[in-house]
Design an enzyme around this catalytic site. Structure first.
Site, short mmCIF file in Angstrom:
data_model
loop_
_atom_site.label_atom_id
_atom_site.label_comp_id
_atom_site.label_asym_id
_atom_site.label_seq_id
_atom_site.Cartn_x
_atom_site.Cartn_y
_atom_site.Cartn_z
N HIS A 53 -11.19 -31.83 56.33
CA HIS A 53 -10.02 -30.88 55.51
C HIS A 53 -10.58 -29.62 56.04
CE1 HIS A 53 -9.02 -33.09 51.60
NE2 HIS A 53 -9.28 -33.96 52.61
N GLU A 55 -10.80 -26.52 54.71
CA GLU A 55 -11.47 -25.77 54.07
C GLU A 55 -13.05 -26.12 54.50
OE1 GLU A 55 -8.96 -27.47 52.82
OE2 GLU A 55 -8.54 -26.72 50.81
N CYS A 83 -8.43 -29.25 47.03
CA CYS A 83 -8.58 -30.48 46.47
C CYS A 83 -10.10 -30.39 45.74
CB CYS A 83 -8.37 -31.49 47.52
SG CYS A 83 -10.06 -31.81 48.34
N CYS A 86 -12.78 -29.90 48.24
CA CYS A 86 -12.90 -28.43 48.85
C CYS A 86 -13.11 -27.26 47.59
CB CYS A 86 -11.47 -28.29 49.64
SG CYS A 86 -11.35 -29.25 50.82
#
Length: 149
Positions: A53, A55, A83, A86
Site C-alpha cells: 500500500h 501509505e 484502510c 494503514c
C-alpha cells in the site's frame, strides 16, 4: 494552501502507480517543516504482496529518512482514505496528522466504514479528509473504467 501542495505530489505518485498497472494511490509524508521525507505508491501487483500500500511504502521510506520508527511531528498525505492496515501503521508510527483526498466506502477507516482513530488506541491523529477530493476520485474512477473495458 500547504495541504493541497503536498496532495498534488501524492497525486503525481498515484498517476505513476496507474501507469504501472497499480490502483492509483499515492502518498507523501512531510516533517514538521513541510519537507517531504517519505514517498510511496501502491505496489501490490508489482510485489505480489498485500502489504504494497502507498501509505506503508511511504512510512517505510520516511522511517529510513528519519532513522526512527516514530514519525512524530509529521503529516501523511494520501490520495485515498486509509484502510484498517494503514491506519494501524499510522497509529504505530505516531503520525499526528492525516490528510486524505477521496473517501473509501468499502475499507475507509477514517470515518467511511469505521473511524479507527477515535477508538481507544494510545494515539489519535488529527484527520482532514476531502483535500483535492475531486481530482483523487477522478483518477481512481478513470483507472477502474479503463480496467473494465
Amino acid at each position: 494552501m500547504e495541504h493541497e501542495k503536498h496532495m498534488r505530489k501524492a497525486l503525481e505518485l498515484a498517476q505513476s502507480a496507474a501507469e504501472a498497472g497499480e490502483i492509483p494511490v499515492g502518498c507523501v509524508i512531510t516533517d514538521k517543516n513541510g519537507n517531504i521525507i517519505g514517498k510511496g505508491q501502491n505496489t501490490r501487483e508489482q510485489t505480489r504482496s498485500a502489504l504494497g500500500h502507498a501509505e506503508l511504502n511511504a512510512i517505510d521510506d520516511a522511517c529510513r529518512t528519519m532513522g526512527d520508527w516514530r514519525l512524530e511531528g509529521c503529516t501523511i498525505y494520501v490520495t485515498l482514505e486509509p484502510c484498517p492496515m494503514c491506519t494501524g501503521a499510522i497509529i504505530n508510527a505516531r503520525i499526528p496528522c492525516v490528510v486524505f483526498g477521496a473517501r473509501e466506502e468499502n475499507f475507509g477507516s477514517c470515518g467511511s466504514v469505521i473511524d479507527l482513530f477515535s477508538e481507544r488506541y494510545g494515539h489519535h491523529p488529527a484527520v482532514y479528509g476531502g483535500v483535492l477530493e475531486k481530482e483523487c476520485t477522478t483518477l481512481l474512477t478513470q483507472f477502474f473504467r479503463k480496467m473494465r473495458t
